[in-house]
Write an enzyme that holds these catalytic residues in place. Structure first.
Site, PDB file in Angstrom:
ATOM      1  N   GLY A 125       0.809  -1.217   0.000  1.00 27.86           N
ATOM      2  CA  GLY A 125       0.000   0.000   0.000  1.00 27.86           C
ATOM      3  C   GLY A 125       0.842   1.267   0.000  1.00 27.86           C
ATOM      4  O   GLY A 125       0.375   2.326   0.410  1.00 27.86           O
ATOM      5  N   ASP A 173      -2.211   8.889  -5.716  1.00 29.94           N
ATOM      6  CA  ASP A 173      -0.894   8.248  -5.651  1.00 29.94           C
ATOM      7  C   ASP A 173       0.057   8.844  -6.679  1.00 29.94           C
ATOM      8  O   ASP A 173       1.198   9.198  -6.360  1.00 29.94           O
ATOM      9  CB  ASP A 173      -1.020   6.737  -5.878  1.00 29.94           C
TER      10      ASP A 173
HETATM   11  C1  GLA Z   1      -5.498   3.780  -3.156  1.00 30.07           C
HETATM   12  C2  GLA Z   1      -5.820   4.482  -4.461  1.00 30.07           C
HETATM   13  C3  GLA Z   1      -5.922   5.992  -4.275  1.00 30.07           C
HETATM   14  C4  GLA Z   1      -6.850   6.345  -3.122  1.00 30.07           C
HETATM   15  C5  GLA Z   1      -6.525   5.513  -1.890  1.00 30.07           C
HETATM   16  C6  GLA Z   1      -7.520   5.718  -0.792  1.00 30.07           C
HETATM   17  O1  GLA Z   1      -4.221   4.125  -2.720  1.00 30.07           O
HETATM   18  O2  GLA Z   1      -4.823   4.189  -5.426  1.00 30.07           O
HETATM   19  O3  GLA Z   1      -6.340   6.593  -5.476  1.00 30.07           O
HETATM   20  O4  GLA Z   1      -8.191   6.192  -3.505  1.00 30.07           O
HETATM   21  O5  GLA Z   1      -6.460   4.128  -2.179  1.00 30.07           O
HETATM   22  O6  GLA Z   1      -7.442   7.004  -0.282  1.00 30.07           O
END
Ligand code: GLA
Length: 384
Positions: A125, A173
Site C-alpha cells: 500500500g 498516488d
Molecule cells: C489507493 C488508491 C488511491 C486512493 C486511496 C484511498 O491508494 O490508489 O487513489 O483512492 O487508495 O485514499
C-alpha cells in the site's frame, strides 16, 4: 548496492550497453484524506525516501523491452500489444499502460529498453505501482523529447492504471509520486488538481512519522475498493450532487436524512468528515502545529474502521498499540484491507512505539510487522 546502481547494473547485464539515463520515482504515504480522491475531495500525501529507479535507453526497432529485478525474464511488447489494454499483464502491465496512455494522448512514444529496480515494497500500500508508472513516464518523455508538461503527468499515469491495468483508483498516488517535494506534504484538490506544498517539518518539531507495514494478507482489496467507489458514486447521485465533495460538513445531517440505508449513510459520513479533517490538518500545519494534528489522524482511523469499514484486525491492532505507547495520532494509510499504518511520534520514541506494535502483534499471533521512520521526500526526478 543501492537501488540506482542495481537498475544500472541490471541494464548493463541485460542489454550489454550503458543506459542513456536513470529516472527515480518514490513511493508515498498519505498523511490524511482517505477515499476522498475519487470523490473529488482533498488529500494530503507525501513522497517517501524509498524509490523505484528505471534505467533506460532508446530502442531503434521501436519496441519496448522491460527487465525487473523482481522477475528475471524480461517482457517485450510492441505497439499492437500496448494499444490493447490487457494484452500485457503482471508487473509489466504498468509499463505497457504508460506507453498506452501516452499513445492515446497522441504522442509518438520512443521504443525503449528499460531495467527496473525498486526499494518500494510491492503490495504494502505504498504505491509501488504509481512509482513504476511515474519513473517510466519520466523516462519515455525525456527519451522521446515529448511535449508534455509535468502537471499533466499524474492524469496520464492514472489512466495507465485505470484503463490498461484495470484498477479504478483515484489521482492521489500518482500526484504524490510526481509532485511531492522534500520537507512538504502535498495538499491536493482532486477536482481542480490544484496543489499547495505544505511545510511538514518533522525534524524541526522533533517528531517522526513511523510507518508500520501490517503484513496483513490483502483480503479482497480490489473488489472492496471498487465497491466503495461505486457506493460513493451512487450516494452522490441519490443526493443530486456531482460528487460527495459537494456535501459540506454543515449540510451533512440533512444529507444523511435523505439517504435510505445505514451503510450508505456511514460511507457518506466518512467521506464528508474526512474532507474536513484534511482541511483542518492543513490549517494546523500552516500554523506550525504539527503535533496537534495527531487527534485528527486518529479520528480519520476511527472513521475508516467504523464508517467506511476498510480496516482489518492487524491494522487496528497496530493503531491501538501505537497510541497506547504514546503516539500523538495513528491511522491506516492507503486503500485499506491491509497495507500500512502511520503514527506521529516523538522523534526519540519511534523505536519504543515500533517495539510496542511488534509486541502487540506477537500477543495476537500475527506475522511480525515491518517498521521504518520516514521523512517527506522529493517526487520523480532524473538522476542522470
Ligand atoms: C489507493 C488508491 C488511491 C486512493 C486511496 C484511498 O491508494 O490508489 O487513489 O483512492 O487508495 O485514499
Amino acid at each position: 548496492m543501492n537501488v540506482a546502481d542495481r537498475a544500472t547494473a541490471g541494464f548493463r547485464q541485460r542489454y550489454g550497453v550503458e543506459p542513456a539515463g536513470r529516472w527515480a520515482a518514490p513511493g508515498r504515504v498519505n498523511l490524511i484524506g482517505e477515499h476522498t480522491d475519487y470523490n473529488d475531495g482533498f488529500v494530503l500525501p507525501f513522497a517517501l525516501p524509498l524509490r523505484t529507479v528505471v534505467a533506460a535507453a532508446p530502442a531503434p526497432d521501436g519496441r519496448w523491452t522491460v527487465w525487473s529485478e523482481l522477475d528475471d525474464e524480461p517482457v517485450e511488447f510492441g505497439a499492437a500489444e500496448a494499444d490493447e489494454p490487457g494484452r500485457v499483464d503482471g508487473w509489466a502491465a504498468y509499463v505497457a499502460g504508460v506507453v498506452w496512455a501516452l499513445r492515446a494522448d497522441g504522442h509518438d512514444v520512443p521504443g525503449a529498453r528499460l531495467a527496473v529496480a525498486s526499494d518500494v515494497p510491492v503490495g504494502s500500500g505504498l504505491s509501488s505501482s504509481a512509482a513504476i508508472e511515474s519513473a517510466v513516464l519520466a523516462a519515455l518523455v525525456d527519451l522521446g523529447g515529448l511535449d508534455l508538461p509535468a502537471e499533466r503527468w499524474p492524469r496520464l499515469a492514472q489512466r495507465a492504471e485505470n484503463d490498461y491495468v484495470g484498477a479504478p483508483t483515484g489521482i492521489m498516488d500518482q500526484s504524490a509520486v510526481i509532485r511531492g517535494r522534500a520537507g512538504h506534504a502535498l495538499f491536493l484538490d482532486c477536482r481542480t488538481e490544484e496543489v499547495e506544498q505544505i511545510p511538514f517539518d518533522l525534524d524541526g518539531a522533533r517528531l517522526a512519522v513511523l510507518v508500520v507495514d501490517s503484513r496483513a494478507p490483502h483480503r479482497h482489496a480490489d473488489g472492496e475498493y471498487a465497491a466503495r467507489r461505486r457506493g460513493c458514486e451512487h450516494a452522490a447521485t441519490a443526493l443530486g450532487v456531482t460528487a460527495l465533495r459537494d456535501v459540506p460538513v454543515a449540510g451533512l445531517d440533512a444529507a444523511l436524512a435523505r439517504l435510505g440505508d445505514d451503510e450508505t449513510r456511514r460511507r457518506v459520513r466518512h467521506v464528508v468528515t474526512e474532507n474536513q479533517r484534511v482541511l483542518d490538518t492543513v490549517a494546523l500545519l500552516r500554523a506550525g502545529r504539527v503535533r496537534d494534528t495527531g487527534p485528527l489522524l486518529t479520528a480519520s482511523h476511527v472513521s475508516m474502521r467504523d464508517d467506511f469499514e476498510i480496516t482489518v484486525p492487524e491494522i487496528d491492532t497496530a493503531v491501538e498499540a501505537a497510541l497506547s505507547a504514546g503516539a500523538y495520532g495513528a491511522r491506516m494509510t492507503g486503500g485499506g484491507f491491509g497495507g500500512c499504518v502511520l503514527a506521529l511520534v516523538d522523534a526519540g520514541a519511534a523505536d519504543a512505539v515500533a517495539a510496542a506494535v511488534t509486541e502487540a502483534y506477537a500477543e495476537r499471533g500475527f506475522t511480525a510487522p515491518g517498521t521504518l521512520t520516514v521523512l517527506p521526500s522529493s517526487g520523480v526526478t532524473r538522476l542522470g
